[in-house]
Each structure stands twice: as structure tokens, then as C-alpha cells.
Design a protein around this motif. Sequence first.
Motif, short mmCIF file in Angstrom:
data_model
loop_
_atom_site.label_atom_id
_atom_site.label_comp_id
_atom_site.label_asym_id
_atom_site.label_seq_id
_atom_site.Cartn_x
_atom_site.Cartn_y
_atom_site.Cartn_z
N UNK A 79 6.45 10.67 -2.10
CA UNK A 79 6.84 12.07 -1.92
C UNK A 79 5.61 12.98 -1.88
N UNK A 80 5.56 13.86 -0.91
CA UNK A 80 4.41 14.76 -0.74
C UNK A 80 4.53 15.92 -1.73
N UNK A 81 3.50 16.10 -2.52
CA UNK A 81 3.49 17.17 -3.52
C UNK A 81 3.29 18.52 -2.82
N UNK A 82 4.19 19.49 -2.98
CA UNK A 82 4.08 20.76 -2.26
C UNK A 82 3.31 21.85 -3.02
N UNK A 83 2.64 21.46 -4.10
CA UNK A 83 1.91 22.44 -4.92
C UNK A 83 0.49 21.94 -5.16
N UNK A 137 0.84 -1.19 0.00
CA UNK A 137 0.00 0.00 0.00
C UNK A 137 0.88 1.24 0.00
N UNK A 138 0.38 2.33 -0.59
CA UNK A 138 1.15 3.57 -0.62
C UNK A 138 0.19 4.75 -0.46
N UNK A 139 0.65 5.77 0.25
CA UNK A 139 -0.10 7.00 0.44
C UNK A 139 0.43 8.06 -0.52
N UNK A 140 -0.46 8.66 -1.29
CA UNK A 140 -0.10 9.75 -2.19
C UNK A 140 -0.81 11.00 -1.67
N UNK A 141 -0.05 11.93 -1.11
CA UNK A 141 -0.64 13.09 -0.44
C UNK A 141 -0.16 14.38 -1.09
N UNK A 142 -1.08 15.30 -1.26
CA UNK A 142 -0.74 16.64 -1.72
C UNK A 142 -0.75 17.60 -0.54
N UNK A 143 0.32 18.37 -0.39
CA UNK A 143 0.38 19.41 0.62
C UNK A 143 0.06 20.75 -0.02
N UNK A 144 0.98 21.69 0.06
CA UNK A 144 0.74 22.99 -0.55
C UNK A 144 1.71 24.03 -0.01
N UNK A 145 1.87 25.11 -0.77
CA UNK A 145 2.76 26.20 -0.38
C UNK A 145 1.99 27.51 -0.51
N UNK A 146 1.67 28.14 0.61
CA UNK A 146 0.87 29.35 0.59
C UNK A 146 1.01 30.10 1.90
N UNK A 147 0.62 31.37 1.88
CA UNK A 147 0.67 32.16 3.10
C UNK A 147 -0.38 31.67 4.09
N UNK A 148 -0.03 31.71 5.37
CA UNK A 148 -0.99 31.36 6.42
C UNK A 148 -0.69 32.23 7.64
N UNK A 149 -0.61 33.53 7.37
CA UNK A 149 -0.28 34.47 8.41
C UNK A 149 1.23 34.70 8.47
N UNK A 150 1.66 35.76 9.14
CA UNK A 150 3.10 36.07 9.22
C UNK A 150 3.86 35.21 10.21
N UNK A 151 3.17 34.25 10.83
CA UNK A 151 3.80 33.43 11.88
C UNK A 151 4.04 31.99 11.45
N UNK A 152 3.19 31.44 10.56
CA UNK A 152 3.33 30.04 10.11
C UNK A 152 4.06 30.00 8.77
N UNK A 153 5.00 29.06 8.62
CA UNK A 153 5.78 28.98 7.39
C UNK A 153 4.90 28.56 6.22
N UNK A 154 5.33 28.94 5.02
CA UNK A 154 4.55 28.72 3.81
C UNK A 154 4.29 27.24 3.52
#
Length: 314
Positions: free
Chosen positions: A96-100, A54-71
Motif C-alpha cells: 500500500x502506498x503511503x499518502x503522507x 520482492x515487494x515495493x514500499x513507496x511513499x507518495x504524499x498529499x499536498x497542493x501542486x497548483x489549482x489544477x493538479x489534485x492533492x
Amino acid sequence: MKTLVSSAVLMLASIVAFAQPPRNVSVNPKDIVELELLTHPEVYDKIHKEGKTSVLVITGGTEERGPHDVLGGHTIMSRHRGAEIAKRLGNALLAPVLPIAVAATGLRENTDQPGGVQMPADVFKQVQLAMIDSMAMNGFKDIFVMGDHGGGQAQIKEAVDEMDKKLSAKGVHVYFISDFYQKTHDDVDMYMFEHKLPIGGHGAMMETSEMLYEEPVPGMYVRPIYKTVPFNATGQTPEQWKAARDARAAGGGQRGGRGRGQDPNAPRVNNGLTGDPHPSTKEIGKAVFEIGVNNTVAEIKKQMADKRGSTQQN
């Protein structure tokens, strides 16, 4: 093609950034579930000798979430939760987690705040199809696909449905795991309600607390200003939120964005934050993490059982 190549380069750069092991620590490959941290003979052994099919294919993301949390918050949380889910399942690895993803906060609002990365929905779907196809070629028999970002959920499901039909004749099954996002967000909101904590909002209690819990050193994922950063207030009381949630559940509808009925008369703060992160703690983050992991493991097991049952009947 240029967009796809650029996306692939960014994805690989993100993988390298998040995959750095601690220094002076001995690593046993048998304990590793992240695909990109294994050699190809190790992956072969895990699939064909250890039964990790079995394998997990997960998409994350890169975006602003306030000036305190990293993109990279979506990708960071997806990687941590994904690795734990794979370990608890016992027969799974994490791709590999997709960052886009689609429609990154900041870019979609046409702000001048830099850092977000997104791709068109049609390109995103093609990437999902390619990821699934790659996992099938690697020899995985059950492929579980999910995303931590609201944008792209529809395209993930479309890709899963198409690939499951295409690959089922070869004994490969593909599953869309919506509880990784949908049910987990709803359950976390309820946790906040029951513990008399601020309910949701992008970059607020849920995400800030979880990243506080996951960060290897203080300040790496969440900057200390989370305790004082300005945010957009919502126009709902907790009781109004609960009534709206119950009505949505009764109607079978899905949750909306991370903002909750924001007060149109309140001063606007355009910083990617739509909720109060000030009370965030590692302890709350652990609870949020467990909700996400448990929901996902439960849905994976249920879908596998349902699939096997329907296969046996046929």
C-alpha cells in the motif's frame, strides 16, 4: 500515538480511494500486483508458489501542486509507477502506498490553502520501520523502499539501513531506491531541456503531464485549467539551468527543490505551482512515466546483483 492513529486512518482512506476497480470488468487475481487488492491466500500463493518474494514500499504524499493538479498527485503517480515496476520485475508486489510524507507543500509555507497532510520526521521514520517490518513478517525477502516526495528521503534511508542490519541475519534484505526520485527528476529535467519544453517546477510539466497520461477519465487528476493557470516564472534560462545541473553533477551534489532559481523581481503567485504546466500532454506524460519506471527497475536490479555478489564473497 494519536498522530500515528490519524495517519493510519488517512492512509487507509487513500488506499480505498485509489484502489477502486473499473465497473463491469472481470478481474484475474493472477494479474494483480497491488497487495491490498489481494486476499491473504492469494498473497501466500504469490510468495510461496509463484516466487514473488520482492515487494515495493513507496511513499507518495498529499499536498497542493497548483489549482489544477489534485492533492494526491504523489500517491497517484507512485501507485501507477509502482504497479508497472512490479510487473516488469516479474517477482514483485506493491505494498500500500503511503499518502503522507514530511513537509507538505502548502503547510510548510504556512499558507491558508487547505488540503495538505504531513507528519513529523520522527513519526514518518517510525512508519517506514513499521512498513518494512510488516513486509518482512509477510514473508518477503527483498524489500525495496522509496519515495516520490522530497520530504522524508533522509528518514527513508535511515529506516532502510537500520532494518537491513536487523533483518539480514534472517535472509531478508532492504534497499533504498533513490533513483525513483533523484535520478528520475534529473533525467526528466534533461528530457524537457532536450525537447525545448519548460524545465520543472512543482506542479508543472513533469507532474501534470504524468497525471494526464495516468488519469482514467479526463479531468480526474488534472483539471482543464492547467492550460491557463498562473505560475511563478523562474529566473533561469534553459542554458543556465543546464550549466547549474552539470556543475551539480560534477560536484556529486543532489538536486534541490522543484523550484529553479525563481526570479525575485517577478510577480509572486502563491498557489503551490513553481513552473509552467501549460504545454503538458499525455505523450509527454508517457515519456516521464517510462523514465521513472526504467530508472527504478534498473537500480533495483543493480542493487540486487551487488548484494548477491557481496553475499557470495562473504
